[in-house]
Design a protein around this motif. Structure first.
Motif, PDB file in Angstrom:
ATOM      1  N   VAL A 129       0.841  -1.202   0.000  1.00  0.00           N
ATOM      2  CA  VAL A 129       0.000   0.000   0.000  1.00  0.00           C
ATOM      3  C   VAL A 129       0.877   1.253   0.000  1.00  0.00           C
ATOM      4  CG1 VAL A 129      -1.749   1.279   1.293  1.00  0.00           C
ATOM      5  CG2 VAL A 129      -1.891  -1.219   1.127  1.00  0.00           C
ATOM      6  N   PHE A 130       1.909   1.250   0.811  1.00  0.00           N
ATOM      7  CA  PHE A 130       2.842   2.379   0.812  1.00  0.00           C
ATOM      8  C   PHE A 130       3.518   2.519  -0.554  1.00  0.00           C
ATOM      9  CE2 PHE A 130       2.718   1.922   5.481  1.00  0.00           C
ATOM     10  CZ  PHE A 130       2.594   3.251   5.839  1.00  0.00           C
ATOM     11  N   GLY A 131       3.858   1.388  -1.167  1.00  0.00           N
ATOM     12  CA  GLY A 131       4.498   1.446  -2.475  1.00  0.00           C
ATOM     13  C   GLY A 131       3.594   2.043  -3.539  1.00  0.00           C
ATOM     14  N   LEU A 132       2.333   1.625  -3.581  1.00  0.00           N
ATOM     15  CA  LEU A 132       1.381   2.177  -4.550  1.00  0.00           C
ATOM     16  C   LEU A 132       1.130   3.663  -4.289  1.00  0.00           C
ATOM     17  CD1 LEU A 132      -1.177  -0.779  -4.675  1.00  0.00           C
ATOM     18  CD2 LEU A 132       0.480  -0.135  -6.443  1.00  0.00           C
ATOM     19  N   TRP A 133       1.014   4.016  -3.003  1.00  0.00           N
ATOM     20  CA  TRP A 133       0.824   5.429  -2.648  1.00  0.00           C
ATOM     21  C   TRP A 133       2.014   6.262  -3.091  1.00  0.00           C
ATOM     22  CZ3 TRP A 133       3.889   7.905   1.171  1.00  0.00           C
ATOM     23  CH2 TRP A 133       3.520   9.228   1.447  1.00  0.00           C
ATOM     24  N   GLY A 134       3.211   5.755  -2.876  1.00  0.00           N
ATOM     25  CA  GLY A 134       4.399   6.491  -3.263  1.00  0.00           C
ATOM     26  C   GLY A 134       4.545   6.617  -4.761  1.00  0.00           C
ATOM     27  N   ALA A 135       4.212   5.554  -5.512  1.00  0.00           N
ATOM     28  CA  ALA A 135       4.394   5.573  -6.962  1.00  0.00           C
ATOM     29  C   ALA A 135       3.381   6.452  -7.671  1.00  0.00           C
ATOM     30  CB  ALA A 135       4.331   4.142  -7.498  1.00  0.00           C
ATOM     31  N   TYR A 136       2.145   6.456  -7.199  1.00  0.00           N
ATOM     32  CA  TYR A 136       1.086   7.127  -7.948  1.00  0.00           C
ATOM     33  C   TYR A 136       0.590   8.426  -7.314  1.00  0.00           C
ATOM     34  CZ  TYR A 136       0.947   2.765 -10.518  1.00  0.00           C
ATOM     35  OH  TYR A 136       1.296   1.686 -11.283  1.00  0.00           O
ATOM     36  N   MET A 137       0.903   8.686  -6.055  1.00  0.00           N
ATOM     37  CA  MET A 137       0.440   9.910  -5.414  1.00  0.00           C
ATOM     38  C   MET A 137       1.605  10.790  -4.955  1.00  0.00           C
ATOM     39  SD  MET A 137      -2.923   8.803  -3.222  1.00  0.00           S
ATOM     40  CE  MET A 137      -3.208  10.521  -2.838  1.00  0.00           C
ATOM     41  N   LEU A 138       2.593  10.194  -4.283  1.00  0.00           N
ATOM     42  CA  LEU A 138       3.692  10.997  -3.753  1.00  0.00           C
ATOM     43  C   LEU A 138       4.664  11.427  -4.840  1.00  0.00           C
ATOM     44  CD1 LEU A 138       5.143  12.124  -1.231  1.00  0.00           C
ATOM     45  CD2 LEU A 138       6.385   9.949  -1.118  1.00  0.00           C
ATOM     46  N   LEU A 178      11.794   8.450   0.843  1.00  0.00           N
ATOM     47  CA  LEU A 178      10.636   9.098   1.466  1.00  0.00           C
ATOM     48  C   LEU A 178       9.544   8.096   1.790  1.00  0.00           C
ATOM     49  CD1 LEU A 178      10.246  12.416  -0.589  1.00  0.00           C
ATOM     50  CD2 LEU A 178      11.168  12.136   1.713  1.00  0.00           C
ATOM     51  N   VAL A 179       9.278   7.188   0.862  1.00  0.00           N
ATOM     52  CA  VAL A 179       8.240   6.185   1.097  1.00  0.00           C
ATOM     53  C   VAL A 179       8.642   5.254   2.235  1.00  0.00           C
ATOM     54  CG1 VAL A 179       6.987   4.258   0.065  1.00  0.00           C
ATOM     55  CG2 VAL A 179       7.421   6.309  -1.276  1.00  0.00           C
ATOM     56  N   VAL A 180       9.890   4.817   2.240  1.00  0.00           N
ATOM     57  CA  VAL A 180      10.359   3.934   3.310  1.00  0.00           C
ATOM     58  C   VAL A 180      10.316   4.649   4.656  1.00  0.00           C
ATOM     59  CG1 VAL A 180      12.338   2.620   4.166  1.00  0.00           C
ATOM     60  CG2 VAL A 180      11.756   2.549   1.743  1.00  0.00           C
ATOM     61  N   SER A 181      10.568   5.952   4.668  1.00  0.00           N
ATOM     62  CA  SER A 181      10.523   6.692   5.933  1.00  0.00           C
ATOM     63  C   SER A 181       9.122   6.661   6.542  1.00  0.00           C
ATOM     64  CB  SER A 181      10.967   8.134   5.713  1.00  0.00           C
ATOM     65  OG  SER A 181      10.015   8.861   4.960  1.00  0.00           O
ATOM     66  N   MET A 182       8.084   6.688   5.693  1.00  0.00           N
ATOM     67  CA  MET A 182       6.714   6.604   6.211  1.00  0.00           C
ATOM     68  C   MET A 182       6.454   5.252   6.873  1.00  0.00           C
ATOM     69  SD  MET A 182       5.364   9.519   5.598  1.00  0.00           S
ATOM     70  CE  MET A 182       7.003  10.209   5.909  1.00  0.00           C
ATOM     71  N   MET A 183       7.166   4.225   6.453  1.00  0.00           N
ATOM     72  CA  MET A 183       7.021   2.900   7.048  1.00  0.00           C
ATOM     73  C   MET A 183       7.872   2.744   8.298  1.00  0.00           C
ATOM     74  SD  MET A 183       7.334   0.934   3.393  1.00  0.00           S
ATOM     75  CE  MET A 183       6.964  -0.671   4.042  1.00  0.00           C
ATOM     76  N   VAL A 184       8.912   3.556   8.396  1.00  0.00           N
ATOM     77  CA  VAL A 184       9.831   3.483   9.531  1.00  0.00           C
ATOM     78  C   VAL A 184       9.330   4.294  10.718  1.00  0.00           C
ATOM     79  CG1 VAL A 184      12.133   4.219  10.268  1.00  0.00           C
ATOM     80  CG2 VAL A 184      11.857   2.918   8.159  1.00  0.00           C
ATOM     81  N   ILE A 185       8.656   5.412  10.440  1.00  0.00           N
ATOM     82  CA  ILE A 185       8.216   6.317  11.503  1.00  0.00           C
ATOM     83  C   ILE A 185       7.390   5.622  12.581  1.00  0.00           C
ATOM     84  CG2 ILE A 185       6.674   8.280  11.952  1.00  0.00           C
ATOM     85  CD1 ILE A 185       7.775   9.590   9.449  1.00  0.00           C
TER      86      ILE A 185
END
Length: 339
Positions: free
Chosen positions: A139-148, A195-202
């Protein structure tokens, strides 16, 4: 002339401390045994994983040699020309970007939850952080690829335009005088993946730091306020020093997650087998994403090469975790938790 109570030895006699015998209850023995078995199982599983990777990686490493395996930037097992230099550097760079973004946000969020938020707001924020940790990586990957990514591209161009004199922010093949810059040069980059990985790390870092900050001694908190300290002064002199172990532990836990993240990075980056120090530029790769990409089409020798790459990532992660454990054990909060 000294006066002694009855039963006390004379001053001329040898005085020594009476030995105390610590008697454990059956429940104590049971708990100690369970924890020891659990620790042994965890260590055994870790050793078996390392042994499995080593056995399967021997064929590939012996074919090219350890030094060539560590320094080669290409990946062509069919021609005996492969190595992890590009993969390992990309993995480390994505993890570093993720930590640089996640660490201040995690510390600030943890301090806000423990020191500022009260009542229902504190409970709500804690629940939100816990729910973020449960979101699947895809989900984070799809969000990062298509929105972020479409949003971050403009910021990447700005960074490259104003800070391109710094090597890591430089983007090659970009003409500053051309107003129509190709945005594809800034997509699928190490920066966006980080940036996407940071959202998963936080969430992981925040949860660990929150628990550590909550255990800061109440007496020292009140003592700081009694001496005239402000809230920030109390946090700086009491909470942060006490929570050093939690900060280090949370950072290392997040680093381990960032190093091993697979699907989210796989959906964002454009694979490139070259050491690329320019984080805003298109093209990068990581060990975990590369294994996921190549495993389905690999033959026996290629699988051995992928196992060798996994072994390098496993060794790097273990070295980081053991280093963090030794640092935490020497810190004040780590010593408290050990006791």
């Amino acid at each position: 002339m000294s006066t002694l109570l009855p039963g006390y030895p004379e001053l001329t006699e040898q005085v020594s401390a009476r030995p105390l015998k610590h008697v454990l209850e059956p429940s104590d023995y049971f708990f100690r045994g369970i924890t020891r078995v659990g620790g042994i199982i965890v260590l055994a599983v870790m050793c078996l994983v390392g042994l499995f990777l080593t056995i399967n990686a021997v064929q590939a490493i012996s074919a090219v040699g350890l030094w060539k395996f560590l320094t080669t930037q290409e990946w062509a097992p069919e021609t005996n020309n492969f190595g992890i230099a590009a993969l390992l550097s990309g993995t480390v760079m994505v993890a570093i970007v993720a930590l640089i973004v996640a660490l201040p946000l995690s510390i600030g969020t943890a301090l806000f939850i423990t020191e500022v938020a009260k009542g229902s707001l504190q409970k709500t924020l804690t629940s939100v952080i816990d729910l973020m940790a449960a979101v699947p990586s895809v989900v984070f990957g799809l969000w990062g690829a298509y929105m972020l990514q479409p949003v971050v591209v403009d910021f990447s161009r700005w960074l490259s335009e104003w800070f391109g004199w710094i090597p890591i922010f430089k983007v090659r093949d970009v003409d500053p005088s051309n107003p129509l810059v190709d945005t594809n040069l800034f997509t699928a980059s190490t920066f966006i993946a980080g940036l996407v990985v940071s959202m998963m790390v936080i969430p992981l870092q925040t949860a660990m730091m929150t628990e550590t900050f909550r255990r800061a001694p109440i007496g020292e908190r009140e003592g700081a306020f009694a001496l005239g300290a402000t809230r920030w002064g109390m946090i700086r002199s009491v909470v942060l020093p006490f929570g050093k172990g939690g900060i280090i532990g949370g950072t290392m836990l997040g680093l381990g997650r960032a190093l091993g993240e697979t699907i989210a990075v796989y959906l964002i980056i454009s694979p490139k087998f070259v050491v690329n120090p320019h984080i805003l530029e298109n093209g990068s790769n990581t060990v975990a994403a590369h294994i996921a990409l190549r495993y389905g089409e690999a033959n026996q020798f290629s699988i051995s090469a992928l196992m060798a790459a996994g072994l390098a990532l496993f060794a790097l992660t273990m070295a980081i975790n053991f280093t963090a454990s030794s640092i935490i054990a020497r810190s004040r909060s780590g010593a408290e938790s050990e006791g």
